[in-house]
Every structure is written in structure tokens, then in C-alpha cells.
Design a protein around this motif. Structure first.
Motif, PDB file in Angstrom:
ATOM      1  N   GLY A  15       0.775  -1.241   0.000  1.00  0.00           N
ATOM      2  CA  GLY A  15       0.000   0.000   0.000  1.00  0.00           C
ATOM      3  C   GLY A  15       0.801   1.283   0.000  1.00  0.00           C
ATOM      4  N   ILE A  16       1.864   1.296   0.772  1.00  0.00           N
ATOM      5  CA  ILE A  16       2.502   2.581   1.025  1.00  0.00           C
ATOM      6  C   ILE A  16       3.164   3.147  -0.227  1.00  0.00           C
ATOM      7  CG2 ILE A  16       4.300   3.715   2.364  1.00  0.00           C
ATOM      8  CD1 ILE A  16       1.647   2.964   3.838  1.00  0.00           C
ATOM      9  N   ILE A  18       2.063   3.074  -3.051  1.00  0.00           N
ATOM     10  CA  ILE A  18       1.035   3.787  -3.808  1.00  0.00           C
ATOM     11  C   ILE A  18       0.715   5.115  -3.113  1.00  0.00           C
ATOM     12  CG2 ILE A  18      -1.334   3.650  -4.657  1.00  0.00           C
ATOM     13  CD1 ILE A  18      -0.834   0.499  -4.493  1.00  0.00           C
ATOM     14  N   LEU A  19       0.632   5.031  -1.790  1.00  0.00           N
ATOM     15  CA  LEU A  19       0.296   6.232  -1.024  1.00  0.00           C
ATOM     16  C   LEU A  19       1.336   7.321  -1.230  1.00  0.00           C
ATOM     17  CD1 LEU A  19      -1.821   7.153   1.196  1.00  0.00           C
ATOM     18  CD2 LEU A  19      -0.038   6.621   2.832  1.00  0.00           C
ATOM     19  N   LEU A  20       2.588   6.900  -1.273  1.00  0.00           N
ATOM     20  CA  LEU A  20       3.658   7.885  -1.368  1.00  0.00           C
ATOM     21  C   LEU A  20       4.115   8.122  -2.803  1.00  0.00           C
ATOM     22  CD1 LEU A  20       5.984   6.974   1.647  1.00  0.00           C
ATOM     23  CD2 LEU A  20       4.374   8.849   1.465  1.00  0.00           C
ATOM     24  N   ARG A  22       3.088   9.456  -5.550  1.00  0.00           N
ATOM     25  CA  ARG A  22       2.911  10.666  -6.371  1.00  0.00           C
ATOM     26  C   ARG A  22       3.756  11.833  -5.861  1.00  0.00           C
ATOM     27  NH1 ARG A  22      -2.696   8.823  -6.681  1.00  0.00           N
ATOM     28  NH2 ARG A  22      -2.364   6.708  -7.409  1.00  0.00           N
ATOM     29  N   PHE A  28       5.115  15.358   1.908  1.00  0.00           N
ATOM     30  CA  PHE A  28       5.367  14.604   3.133  1.00  0.00           C
ATOM     31  C   PHE A  28       6.742  14.908   3.684  1.00  0.00           C
ATOM     32  CE2 PHE A  28       2.307  10.747   2.983  1.00  0.00           C
ATOM     33  CZ  PHE A  28       1.247  11.632   3.047  1.00  0.00           C
ATOM     34  N   TRP A  29       7.732  14.905   2.789  1.00  0.00           N
ATOM     35  CA  TRP A  29       9.089  15.120   3.272  1.00  0.00           C
ATOM     36  C   TRP A  29       9.280  16.519   3.806  1.00  0.00           C
ATOM     37  CZ3 TRP A  29      12.666  12.288   5.156  1.00  0.00           C
ATOM     38  CH2 TRP A  29      12.613  10.905   4.892  1.00  0.00           C
ATOM     39  N   ILE A  31       6.926  18.406   5.254  1.00  0.00           N
ATOM     40  CA  ILE A  31       6.293  18.416   6.581  1.00  0.00           C
ATOM     41  C   ILE A  31       7.220  17.765   7.597  1.00  0.00           C
ATOM     42  CG2 ILE A  31       4.353  17.580   7.972  1.00  0.00           C
ATOM     43  CD1 ILE A  31       2.669  17.488   5.449  1.00  0.00           C
ATOM     44  N   LEU A  32       7.761  16.620   7.203  1.00  0.00           N
ATOM     45  CA  LEU A  32       8.594  15.845   8.109  1.00  0.00           C
ATOM     46  C   LEU A  32       9.852  16.602   8.502  1.00  0.00           C
ATOM     47  CD1 LEU A  32       8.122  13.139   9.287  1.00  0.00           C
ATOM     48  CD2 LEU A  32       9.592  12.135   7.566  1.00  0.00           C
ATOM     49  N   TYR A  35       8.889  19.518  10.775  1.00  0.00           N
ATOM     50  CA  TYR A  35       8.557  19.048  12.111  1.00  0.00           C
ATOM     51  C   TYR A  35       9.780  18.460  12.809  1.00  0.00           C
ATOM     52  CZ  TYR A  35       5.726  18.110  16.025  1.00  0.00           C
ATOM     53  OH  TYR A  35       5.226  18.182  17.282  1.00  0.00           O
ATOM     54  N   GLY A  36      10.632  17.795  12.041  1.00  0.00           N
ATOM     55  CA  GLY A  36      11.855  17.241  12.618  1.00  0.00           C
ATOM     56  C   GLY A  36      12.730  18.325  13.221  1.00  0.00           C
ATOM     57  N   PHE A  38      11.740  21.353  14.173  1.00  0.00           N
ATOM     58  CA  PHE A  38      10.977  21.898  15.298  1.00  0.00           C
ATOM     59  C   PHE A  38      11.154  21.010  16.538  1.00  0.00           C
ATOM     60  CE2 PHE A  38       6.685  21.705  17.416  1.00  0.00           C
ATOM     61  CZ  PHE A  38       6.699  22.970  17.981  1.00  0.00           C
TER      62      PHE A  38
ATOM     63  N   LEU B 102      13.169   9.566  14.392  1.00  0.00           N
ATOM     64  CA  LEU B 102      12.249  10.701  14.508  1.00  0.00           C
ATOM     65  C   LEU B 102      11.134  10.410  15.504  1.00  0.00           C
ATOM     66  CD1 LEU B 102      11.960  12.087  10.876  1.00  0.00           C
ATOM     67  CD2 LEU B 102      12.708  13.314  12.909  1.00  0.00           C
ATOM     68  N   GLU B 191      -7.710  -2.334  -1.499  1.00  0.00           N
ATOM     69  CA  GLU B 191      -6.998  -2.055  -2.733  1.00  0.00           C
ATOM     70  C   GLU B 191      -7.739  -2.654  -3.934  1.00  0.00           C
ATOM     71  OE1 GLU B 191      -2.528  -2.961  -3.872  1.00  0.00           O
ATOM     72  OE2 GLU B 191      -2.817  -2.287  -1.819  1.00  0.00           O
ATOM     73  N   ARG B 200      -8.239   5.652   0.944  1.00  0.00           N
ATOM     74  CA  ARG B 200      -8.137   4.536   1.875  1.00  0.00           C
ATOM     75  C   ARG B 200      -7.988   5.045   3.306  1.00  0.00           C
ATOM     76  NH1 ARG B 200      -3.449   0.372   1.226  1.00  0.00           N
ATOM     77  NH2 ARG B 200      -2.375   1.673   2.744  1.00  0.00           N
TER      78      ARG B 200
END
Lengths: 292, 292
Positions: A15-16, A18-20, A22, A28-29, A31-32, A35-36, A38, B102, B191, B200
Motif C-alpha cells: 500500500g505505502i 502507492i500512497l507515497l 505521487r 510529506f518530506w 512536513i517531516l 517538524y523534525g 521543530f 524521529l 486495494e 483509503r
């Protein structure tokens, strides 16, 4: 344990990606990373600044010190009388921990393994305690401690720490004890072990995982508590670490390196313990929080 | 086992837990309700004044401001901490060393004393030597520099980042383990039905862990009512009561103004308000889960 791990990795594989897959990857990176930074910067700043001299503190606020002043630490240890504070914190934390473990386990054993009238009521009485906001008791507890002449004693901290740790301890321990099979008691009675023998020789050793959760919660709470110490302790020789550090920074406000070194020294033991027992601490604290 | 000895064991085993918990958690709550009916300076005679303290509370603008600040904290926790923790839990789902590092770093403030956390953030916000203002200077935004903690208009909002910073790790770990417990088969089935990525997350993962989110929201509420230490260290409730919480206001009324009766009445209000908030949130979240 193994099952969830394989299920988890299986899910990640399918799954992941696909989630990641695009352009979300970049979001995501970002944000990470933000936040990292911070999250981590305050720790970095605290540790690095503890080595700085006052001039460094002004001229290099972000970076590394021009000169690493290791002497800040020994000086802070002396000036802030951290040895006394460490000893006091250890005494009240271990004192309340031992009490909580013993009387909490005993009460949980009875609530989990015996049938008696009022059992539900007793259990509910303890569980309600988890809903009482701890600070709402500061004023009446102060009055109580004054009336029974416990102000400025170790007991003024040990007893309330134990009292507030008990509801969660009993909740966690009795849930664990209820999962034991009935045969344990039967076997021990055939062996001629009495109830106390059963408790000490069988129940306590068997509930070690739950006891370690209670240990983490109860020790950290007592070790880090500030408000009870603030209200019940005014004698310098009895002050625990958080209270000593707070008072020290009030007195040495402009000596930054020294104050920060004292702060680092005071959090070092819990950070080291956390680094060693990371998984247990995270599990224990979340279990305690969710059940509490 | 004969009934007599097990009866004795039950009574003897429950007694210490009931005694300590009853005396130091339950009695104070009852007593603060009782002392709330008196005008008392902590020394000398108490004067019974009926509901006068409670009548005063209702007209006391500082009390309402404290309550408002408490609610701001609760809202910041529910709408700040929970979504941030959920987002981080979704992003940090892998077991690579980076992600583990993290997660551990984000959780670390949970084991540190709030005193040290409050002092670190006090330094960050310091108007002259604080790294926040240095940072704004460095990136050419000197106009944005503020007196973060001494400006009555913004001080309470300045307390929110440290609050989130300290507790987000707990919620991250709670959500991470809830997400990891979702069986892989559910994701495979989703899926096949074409539910991937955000869909999802919204239609499968979130509904499955919704009870965990509910628990987290209740934790946020009771946790935010416990933020006495952070506020006491960073602002003492000032400037001019701008950051006062119910707990700091209770502390200040009792130990700074020596109004024990009034402080006790505020304690009682804290208990009632927190029970009310927890009850309401439980009702709201359970209604939402039924309708979905």
C-alpha cells in the motif's frame, strides 16, 4: 507479536508505495523535515548552549560554542547543589514506586482473583480517581499536610505520588492478572502455599510485564513532578530536582551557561534511561495513558 | 482455602491501597468542596459564608479568563496535537532507522521534566537573547519580532507550541500502534475495491482507528487541564493574568493572596469543569461514530 509485524510489513509493501508514489512524496518530506527541526532543535540548542560562556551565548546564538566550557557542568553541580536534589528525587521516586508496586499489586490481586461483595464498588472507586485532575487537590492537600504535620517531609511527596499512581496501577495490573488461568491458584493450594505465598512467589513474578509498565509510569511521574514539590516543600535540603532547577534559574538568571548546564544534568538520567529502554517506555506510557 | 482466612486476606490486602488513595485523592476533593464555603486566610478561624465564594467566582473576570485559556489549550490540543500526530503517524509508518529516530525524538519530551521544557522555551521566546527573535532577525523579518511571553495579547498563544511539542509524541505512538494493528488483509481488500491513498485513509484506516482517536481526544482534554507546570514556569499566569489557567489561578489565589476558601472553591470548580468537559467530549465523539 510476529504476526502483527508480518502483517505490517506486508501492508507497507503493497500500500505505502502507492500512497507515497505521487508528488505527495515531496509534501510529506517537507512536513517531516519542518517538524523534525521543530522537534530536535530545542534539544540541540539546550545541550550545545550549556557549554557556552555568556559572550558566546550572545554572539553565536545558533551555532556551536567558540569554546567548549566543560567547567559549566561541574560549577553548576556545585552551585545548584544538585547532589542533594538528586538524592531527594531518588528517595521520593523510589519510595513512592516501591509503595505503589506493593500495595497496588496486592489490591489488584484481590480485585482480579477474588469474589466478594462490594468488589465492583471498590474497583469503581479507584477508577474514578483517574478522572480527578491532579492540580485540583493542591490546596486541600496542602491544608491536610499541614494538619497532619507532614509539610517539609519526604512523606508529603511519597504519599500523594503513591495515591495518584494507584488508580492507573490497579487498572493496568488487575487487567493483566485477570488473564491468568484459574489453575494457578488451584495448583498452589494443592502445594500447600498460603495466600501470601501465592502472592509473593507466583503472582508477583508472573506479573512482571505489567509491573514494569507501572514502574515506568510511576517513577517518571514522581521524578518529574513539580507542583506537589512546589507546594509541600519549602526546605532547601528537601527540594527535588525540578524544584531545585526552577529555583536555581530564578537566582542565577543571567548566568546562562550555568543554568543550562544544571538543566542538562537534571534531565540526563531520564534521557539515558529512555534511550536504553525506549520501546518499553513508549509502550508503557501509552498503555498507561490509554488505560488511564 | 477456608472462607474466614480469605476474607481476612481481602480486607487486609485492600486496606493500604484504599487508605492511601482515599486519604490523599478522595478526601481532598471532598474537603475542597467543604472549605469552599468559608472565608479563610489559612491561619486562625474560618468564617462560614455559604455560597459567597461561588457567587464571587461567577462574577470574577479572571476566573472566566482562566477558563477561556484552559479551553484555548483544549482546542489547541484537539485541533493541533491530534491532527499533527495523525499526520506524523501516517508518514512515519516505516521501520527505517530515520523514522524510528524521529519517532523516538518526538516522544522524548514525554520523559523530560516540564520544568526544563518550560525553561528551554522561555529562552527560545526571550525578547533579547531568545533564538526565535534572533532567527527572525537573521531571515530579515525583524518587524515580526514580538515580546512573545510578556505581551498580554499573544502570550497565551505562545504557550501552544511548547504544549504541542511536549505531548505530540504520546499521540503519535498511540496512533502508530493503532494503525499498525489494522490487519493487512483489510488493506488488500480495500486495494482490490480501488480504495488507495487518501481515500483509503479516509474511508478505511480512520474509521477503524476512530475509537483510538476518541480516546486521544479525551486524553487531550484531561491532559490540557494538567498544564499547570508549563504555565507556572513560563509566565506564572501573567502578564496581568493573561495566561492564567484555572490551576494557576487557584494556586495564586491560595498561596499568593492567602485566600484558602476562595482557592478551595476554585479547586471544586476545576473538578466539576473537567468532569463536564470529559462527559461532553465522550458524548460528542460517540454520537459522531454512531452517525458515520
Amino acid at each position: 507479536m510476529n504476526q502483527t509485524a508480518t502483517a505490517g510489513s506486508h501492508r507497507q509493501a503493497s500500500g505505502i508505495s502507492i500512497l507515497l508514489g505521487r508528488g505527495k512524496h515531496i509534501i510529506f518530506w517537507t512536513i517531516l523535515m519542518v517538524y523534525g527541526i521543530f522537534t530536535l532543535y530545542p534539544f540541540f540548542w539546550l545541550i550545545v548552549s550549556a557549554f557556552k560562556s555568556n559572550e558566546d551565548f550572545y554572539s553565536h546564538p545558533f551555532g556551536l560554542p567558540a569554546q567548549w566550557n566543560v567547567a559549566n557542568f561541574s560549577q553548576a553541580w556545585e552551585t545548584a547543589k544538585l547532589d542533594t536534589a538528586f538524592a531527594n528525587s531518588l528517595i521520593v521516586s523510589i519510595g513512592s514506586l516501591v509503595l505503589t508496586l506493593f500495595i497496588g499489586a496486592l489490591a489488584s490481586f484481590i480485585l482480579a482473583r477474588f469474589q466478594f461483595r462490594l468488589k465492583g464498588a471498590v474497583f469503581a472507586f479507584f477508577v474514578v480517581g483517574m478522572l480527578i485532575p491532579i492540580h485540583s487537590t493542591l490546596v486541600p492537600l496542602f491544608i491536610l499536610m499541614k494538619q497532619i504535620s507532614l509539610l517539609n517531609t519526604y512523606w508529603a511527596l511519597i504519599l500523594p505520588y503513591t495515591a495518584f499512581a494507584l488508580p492507573t496501577a490497579i487498572f493496568v495490573l488487575s487487567a493483566y492478572l485477570m488473564s491468568f488461568p484459574r489453575e494457578i491458584e488451584e495448583a498452589s493450594f494443592i502445594d500447600g502455599t498460603g495466600l501470601w505465598g501465592l502472592f509473593f512467589r507466583i503472582i508477583l513474578p508472573m506479573s512482571l510485564p505489567a509491573l514494569s509498565t507501572v514502574t515506568i509510569l510511576s517513577f517518571l511521574h514522581a521524578w518529574n513532578d513539580f507542583s506537589f514539590a512546589l507546594v509541600f516543600i519549602s526546605k532547601t535540603s528537601l527540594k527535588t530536582l525540578p524544584l531545585s532547577i526552577a529555583n536555581f534559574s530564578d537566582g542565577y538568571q543571567t548566568d546562562y551557561g550555568l543554568t543550562l548546564a544544571a538543566m542538562v544534568l537534571s534531565v540526563l538520567p531520564t534521557i539515558i534511561l529512555y534511550l536504553v529502554f525506549q520501546e518499553q517506555v513508549m509502550k508503557g506510557m501509552t498503555a498507561g495513558a490509554v488505560k488511564g | 482455602m477456608n472462607a474466614m482466612s480469605s476474607r481476612k486476606f481481602i480486607m487486609f490486602g485492600l486496606a493500604p491501597a484504599l487508605l492511601i488513595y482515599g486519604l490523599f485523592v478522595f478526601v481532598p476533593v471532598v474537603w475542597s468542596a467543604y472549605y469552599g464555603f468559608f472565608n479563610w486566610s489559612g491561619f486562625g478561624d474560618k468564617q462560614y459564608i455559604g455560597l459567597a465564594n461561588y457567587a464571587e467566582i461567577i462574577q470574577d473576570s479572571t476566573f472566566w479568563r482562566s477558563l477561556k485559556n484552559n479551553i484555548i489549550f483544549v482546542l489547541a490540543a484537539v485541533f493541533g496535537q491530534v491532527p499533527i500526530a495523525l499526520a506524523l503517524a501516517v508518514i512515519l509508518h516505516k521501520n527505517t532507522w530515520m523514522q524510528r529516530f524521529l519517532r523516538s525524538a518526538i516522544f522524548l519530551p514525554m520523559v523530560m521534566s516540564t520544568v526544563v521544557i518550560g525553561m528551554v522555551w522561555q529562552y527560545i521566546y526571550h525578547p533579547q537573547i531568545g533564538i526565535l527573535n534572533f532567527l527572525l532577525d537573521a531571515i530579515g523579518l525583524s518587524g515580526w519580532k514580538l515580546n512573545w511571553l510578556s505581551d498580554a495579547g499573544i502570550a497565551v498563544y505562545s504557550l501552544i507550541p511548547p504544549l504541542i511539542w511536549s505531548f505530540v509524541g504520546l499521540y503519535l505512538i498511540i496512533f502508530s500502534s493503532a494503525l499498525q494493528n489494522i490487519p493487512g488483509e483489510i488493506h488488500d481488500a480495500a486495494e482490490l475495491d480501488g480504495a488507495i491513498g487518501w481515500r483509503r485513509l479516509a474511508y478505511i484506516s480512520l474509521p477503524i482507528i476512530w475509537t483510538t482517536v476518541q480516546v486521544a481526544i479525551i486524553l487531550c482534554i484531561s491532559g490540557s487541564l494538567k498544564s499547570f507546570d508549563l504555565v507556572y514556569i513560563m509566565t506564572r499566569g501573567g502578564p496581568a493574568h493573561a495566561t492564567e489557567l484555572l490551576a494557576t489561578y487557584m494556586y495564586n489565589s491560595t498561596f499568593t493572596s492567602y485566600r484558602y476558601g476562595y482557592g478551595s472553591a476554585i479547586s471544586t470548580m476545576i473538578v466539576l469543569i473537567s468532569l463536564l468537559l470529559i462527559g461532553t467530549s465522550q458524548w460528542l465523539t460517540s454520537r459522531k461514530s454512531r452517525s458515520s
